[in-house]
Scaffold this active site. Sequence first.
Site, short mmCIF file in Angstrom:
data_model
loop_
_atom_site.label_atom_id
_atom_site.label_comp_id
_atom_site.label_asym_id
_atom_site.label_seq_id
_atom_site.Cartn_x
_atom_site.Cartn_y
_atom_site.Cartn_z
N ASN A 92 1.48 21.75 55.90
CA ASN A 92 2.25 21.57 54.68
C ASN A 92 3.56 20.87 55.05
OD1 ASN A 92 0.75 23.15 52.43
ND2 ASN A 92 0.71 24.52 54.22
N GLU A 93 3.54 19.56 54.94
CA GLU A 93 4.66 18.73 55.36
C GLU A 93 5.78 18.75 54.33
OE1 GLU A 93 4.77 17.71 58.27
OE2 GLU A 93 2.97 16.70 58.99
#
Length: 680
Positions: free
Chosen positions: A202-203
């Site tokens: 989850n950037e």
Amino acid sequence: MHSIVLLFFDKSNAKNYKYLNKLYKVLLFLLLTLISSIHKMARLNLLEETRFEKLPVTVYPDPHSASLAVAHRIATLIKTKQQRGEPAILGLATGATPIAVYAELVRLHREEGLSFSNVITFNLDEYYPMLPDSAQSYVTFMNKHLFSHIDIDPNNVHIPNGTLKLENITDFCLAYEQKITELGGLDLQILGIGRTGHIGFNEPGSAPNSGTRLVTLDDLTRRDASRDFGSKENVPTKAITMGIGTIFKAREIILMAWNRKKAEIVKKAVEGELSSDVPATFLQLSDHVEFILDADAASELTRFDKPWLVKDCTWDDKTIKKAVIWLAKTLKKPILKLTEEDYNNNGMAQLATEKGPVYNINIHIFNLLQHTITGWPGGKPDADDSQRPERANPTKKRSIIFSPHPDDDVISMGGTFIRLADQGHEVHVAYQTSGNTAVWDDESLRYLEFASDFSKSLGLDTALLDKIYSEARSFLKEKKPNQIDTKELLAVKGLIRKGEAIAGARFAGLPDEHIHFQNLPFYDKGKYEKHVDHEADIEQTMSLLQQIKPHQVFAAGDFADPHGTHKVCFDIIYEALKRLNKTEDWVKDCWLWLYRGAWHEFEIHEIEMAVPLSPQEVLRKRLAIFKHQSQKDIPVFPGDDAREFWVRAEQRTSETARIYDQLGMAEYEAIEAFIRWPII
């Protein structure tokens, strides 16, 4: 309201859609801020020391003890569930952080009978596309470190599928979520944290309610993974990951982080404001999360980094120096211009009261900092050395510079290297590794072509060279990411680095007999073996030290370098000196100085010797670095900094000089910094 919602989703109305999309993001941010404020009030922190921390943090002295603690918590959960006749649903992570946790779980299974027969696992993520039997796949990782060594039912193992067709990914992700939900959710989710602040993949930009999905990887994430894939270009641009919302459903969340490289992002995640720029900050909203850190990863948290802001301190010279320099830098004032009001308004009233008046404190710290500066890194002959960082005697010292890679000496301390030689000291340099993994493949072919052409020009038989060249071209044409080169290519690449190192050392003023190439065995063994014994490296280093009997040893102290080689090289030197200290009298008069390289500099309060460089010396250092042609422009392993090594080195040393100037010291073109490490 209904019409607004319809308008929001009506993408044909582009203007309104963009406006409402922005409005949605603003409202989401305000809502999260409100929830965060309510959450902080509900979770009242009565400990003044941790008042900046917005979630629970437990700190262990080292990664090993922390990993054991996490592994035993997992084992306790599994056993508790077994006693109830229930499955234990675990969310698992990959990467370097959990390896020791998995190793302890395997040990508990083999030696203490811990069974995984009731365990069901869901992995956080997988690269896309990715074959399950690829060396870089998380299927391979999990089998290698855990699943192949325990009694888990393979049907109970779930890892995102990196071989799916693009059009099937959405359905797969929905099914992945549904499986977790049908089992009642995750009992425990294990997390690491990336330097972008990502959890799973989850950037930055990920939403707090996101589910399992296909994502695009951040450039920094791909650079960090480049060593596993041979280069950044070989790292997939996408991955399938559990969402932040999926992670939040777990009944317990443990985020682990080790070493100083993670300290900056850990501070943002623990003490920073909620932000999609740092997805890990969303964990502040959970009542079931705990960060488990080692001392290095926790080092930038306020209670460790600036303890005077959260509690009364024991004010020794080291803490006073750090606090006063921090205050001067924060207020952008010279040390001697700091006032009592500055102290009182910035959390340092206790220091002013107990050790004041503040002007006396300022003068003391000013003098300590000024006394670190010397133009004589080998000691000034026949001078009073009571206020100098190095001894005056002997006037001509034997110095050895250990360089982990063939260019670390000139990049990190090239000016000091040249100064020591110019001032008549007996200077040696020892290149600890060949650096043969850091040469571009086409560069090695160019040198093979040169060797063949030169031999032909002398009328020599080139049949063997031509054969090696042909085989090298064939190998490189089919070479897989991260595949180890043939011994001939490794030899050529090593010789390229060796020739450059000799040229650089000669330019610095060393005779050839003072240039040593150790080629420590660990460097090549590590390419083939999982566990490397360093005894041969230590004995070889002891032999060289006994031969030279140095008064000064310079070693790389940037333990956070992305290669990891610098820390290994330092440990070898230190162990060699410790052993020699028991039997050799000369070690009692040997000082160990640490330098840092292209990656980071010491903090100003840490510096014990500051060697100023003139503009002419900066240029000489640059020319010495230029001898390393294979590392110019774009090196094979640049880290996460796009600048060339010589540019990094110059900007780092000029920044150190600028800070010294701002604190009230003399203005210099550049400063190379060192700290002294005790030999115990």
